[in-house]
Design an enzyme around this catalytic site. Structure first.
Site: not given
Length: 539
Positions: A8, A10, A77-78, A126, A128, A130-131, A148-151, A153-154, A244
Site C-alpha cells: 500500500r 501509506s 492483522k489486515d 477509533t 475499531s 474491538r477498541r 479513519r485515515g493513515n497514522v 492523518t489521525r 475485522c
C-alpha cells in the site's frame, strides 16, 4: 535476484516494505510497487459498515496472483483468516510492540480519570469495534467517534481538536517516529486493553509453489517464535467466526510458559454475553490461546483492570447488586457483607397525602428501598416525581412510577433540581433514620416537606465481615455502625464511603475513608480505581 514488492502507499506500509527490502540485501534487489486498496479509497466510512473482507489486502493479492508483483508485505492483522487460494505466507518477521497507545490532547488530560486519564465524556477517536468495546467497558461515559485515515492523518486530526484522544497501535507510531510533542502519550496496559490478533506483526506473502523464493524469505526474515504466537492469536479470530468487525482482542506473550490474553465484546457469540477479558498460561502458544478462549464462557473470568483485587461491599443485598455486577465485570472478586436489613413501617397516611398533592408539588425518593415500597401509589397530573439516582429511578419504574427528574449527587443536589415554587409541597417517603439533607435544602426555599417514614434499617446479628479485602465500600452510616459493632479491625484495607455522612461516620470511629461524592455506579468505580492505584503505588 530482483523482486517486486507489492505494498500500500501509506507512510507505514512503505516503511514496512522498505524494511523488508533492506533485510533481503544483498541476495535480492527490490522494487516497490504501490497499489491502492479498497480500504485506502474509502477512508471516510467506518469499515464495519461495508460489506466484504480484505479491505487492505485484496488488490495486492490479485497483483500477486496476476504476476504483477513477486511478494507482498502486509500488516498481518489486515489479512483475512482464510488464505486466498494460490497464495501462502512465506515468512513472519520478528514483531514490533503489540501494545496499544492512547494519545491525548493536553487540555483533555485528567490524571485522576478511572483506568484512563481522560475527563468525563471525552471524545475518543477509533474505528475499531474491538477498541470501542474496551473503551465502553472501561469508561462508559466516554464518547467514541469514528476515526479513519493513515497514522499521520489521525495524529493531525487529534492536534486539530476533532478528538480529545485517539487510540493507535504502538507499532505504527514507533516505526514512523512521528513528532508527538505537546500530546500526552500513554502505553495502555496489555492485560485490559488487548490488541488485535497479530498486531505489530508483518506477513510476507507469495504465490504457492515458489520454493526458491520461500526458502530465501524464511532464511532472511522468518521468526518462528513470532509466527507461532501470531498463529495462535489468529486461530481465535477464526474460531469466533469473525473478521475485522468482530470486537476480539488476542495477544500471546512470553517464551515458555506462554501467557494468552483475550477480550471479546458484548453480544458475541450471543446477545446475552457481556464484554469480558480472559487469560491463561500453558507450555505452548496454542494451548495458552485455547485455554484463555475457553475461559470466556465462564460467568466470572476474574480478568480485567481489577483482577487480583478483592472488594467487600458493606451494605444490603438489594443496594449493592448493580455495583457488584459492574466491579465483577472489571475482574474484581466481589464479596457481599450483608450487615443490615430493612423493616417496613406502616404508613396508612401515605396514599392520602399523595392524592392531596397538586400540580407544582413533587414526590421525592432518595433510596431504592423507599421506591420499592411505593407500588400502587399514584400522584395527580402535574406532580414531579424525582429520584436521587438512576438506580432509584429504575426501582420507581418497577413500582409503576415514572420519574421526571433523576439526580446524580445526593439529596441536596436533588432538592435544587426540583421545580417547586414557594409554598409548594414535597412528599418525602423515606427511611426512619434518613438524614435531612433534602429537607434542609427545600426548607431554605420555602418549600414544605411532608416526611413519611415507610421503613427502618436494622442490624443483621448473624452478619460476618470478609477478611483480607483490598477495598471495603460502605453504603450508608448504618453500615459503618454495623461494621463497628462486628469489631471491624482497622487494617490495610482501603475504605470508601458513599456520601459525606457515611464518611463522617467512618471518621467518628477513626477510620480514614475516601468519599465518593455521589452514589452513581461509575463514580464509585472511579473511586475504587483510585484506591487500587494508591495501593499499587505504596506496594
Amino acid at each position: 535476484m530482483k523482486l517486486r514488492i507489492g505494498t500500500r502507499g501509506s507512510d507505514l506500509a512503505l516503511w514496512q516494505a522498505r524494511h523488508v527490502a533492506a533485510r533481503l540485501l544483498p541476495e535480492a534487489e527490490c522494487e516497490l510497487v504501490v497499489l491502492k486498496t479498497r480500504g485506502d479509497l474509502i477512508d471516510d466510512v467506518p469499515l464495519q459498515t461495508l460489506e466484504g473482507k480484505a479491505f487492505f489486502t485484496g488488490e495486492i493479492e490479485r497483483a500477486l496472483l496476476d504476476g504483477a508483483v513477486d511478494l507482498a508485505v502486509h500488516s498481518f492483522k489486515d489479512l483475512p483468516t482464510a488464505m486466498t487460494p494460490g497464495l501462502m505466507i512465506a515468512a513472519v518477521p520478528e514483531r514490533a510492540s503489540q501494545r496499544e497507545r492512547l494519545l491525548i490532547r493536553a487540555n483533555a488530560h485528567a490524571p485522576d480519570g478511572a483506568f484512563l486519564p481522560l475527563g468525563q465524556k471525552a471524545k475518543v477517536g477509533t474505528s475499531s469495534p474491538r477498541r470501542a468495546a474496551q473503551l465502553e467497558i472501561l469508561r462508559p461515559d466516554l464518547c467514541t467517534v469514528s476515526l479513519r485515515g493513515n497514522v499521520p492523518t489521525r495524529v493531525t486530526r487529534l492536534r486539530e481538536g476533532r478528538y480529545d484522544a485517539i487510540v493507535l497501535a504502538s507499532a505504527g507510531l514507533d516505526r514512523l517516529h512521528l513528532d508527538l510533542a505537546g500530546l500526552i502519550d500513554l502505553d495502555l496496559e496489555l492485560d485490559w486493553f488487548v490488541p488485535a490478533p497479530a498486531q505489530g506483526a508483518l506477513a510476507i506473502q507469495i504465490r504457492s509453489g515458489e520454493a526458491q523464493l520461500a526458502a530465501l524469505l524464511k532464511r532472511k526474515l522468518h521468526d518462528e517464535h513470532c509466527a507461532r504466537a501470531v498463529g495462535a492469536e489468529r486461530s481465535l479470530l477464526e474460531r469466533a467466526g469473525g473478521g475485522c468487525n468482530l470486537p476480539l482482542g488476542a495477544a500471546v506473550v512470553g517464551s515458555g510458559p506462554y501467557r494468552a490474553l483475550v477480550f471479546l465484546g458484548a453480544g458475541h457469540p450471543e446477545a446475552s454475553n457481556r464484554s469480558r477479558w480472559a487469560a491463561a498460561e500453558a507450555s505452548t502458544p496454542e494451548q495458552a490461546a485455547d485455554a484463555a478462549f475457553a475461559k470466556l464462557a465462564l460467568p466470572d473470568t476474574r480478568c480485567g483492570p481489577l483482577a487480583d483485587t478483592t472488594i467487600a461491599l458493606c451494605g444490603s443485598a438489594g443496594s449493592v447488586r448493580e455495583l457488584q455486577t459492574r466491579l465483577a465485570a472489571l475482574g474484581a472478586r466481589v464479596e457481599l457483607e450483608e450487615v443490615i436489613g430493612f423493616e417496613d413501617i406502616a404508613a396508612p397516611q401515605l396514599l392520602e397525602r399523595a392524592r392531596a398533592l397538586r400540580a407544582g408539588d413533587a414526590l421525592a425518593v432518595t433510596s431504592r428501598e423507599a421506591a420499592r415500597r411505593l407500588t400502587g401509589l399514584t400522584v395527580p397530573a402535574g406532580v414531579a416525581i424525582a429520584a436521587v439516582g438512576e438506580a432509584t429511578a429504575r426501582a420507581l419504574r418497577l413500582a409503576g412510577l415514572e420519574p421526571s427528574i433523576v439526580g446524580e449527587q445526593g439529596g441536596t443536589q436533588l432538592a435544587r433540581r426540583l421545580p417547586c415554587k414557594h409554598d409548594a409541597t414535597v412528599l418525602f417517603p423515606c427511611a426512619e433514620e434518613t438524614s435531612g439533607d433534602l429537607e434542609r435544602e427545600l426548607l431554605l426555599s420555602g418549600v414544605r416537606v411532608e416526611r413519611v417514614p415507610i421503613y427502618r434499617t436494622v442490624r443483621r446479628p448473624q452478619a460476618a465481615l470478609v477478611g483480607g479485602a483490598d477495598v471495603r465500600i460502605f453504603f450508608s452510616p448504618s453500615c459503618v455502625r454495623a461494621a463497628a459493632a462486628l469489631a471491624l479491625a482497622q487494617d490495610s484495607t482501603r475504605l470508601i464511603a458513599l456520601g459525606q455522612r457515611t464518611e463522617q461516620a467512618c471518621r467518628s470511629l477513626g477510620w480514614p475513608a475516601r468519599v465518593a461524592s455521589d452514589t452513581h455506579t461509575e463514580s464509585v468505580v472511579a473511586e475504587v480505581a483510585r484506591a487500587i492505584h494508591d495501593l499499587e503505588v505504596r506496594t
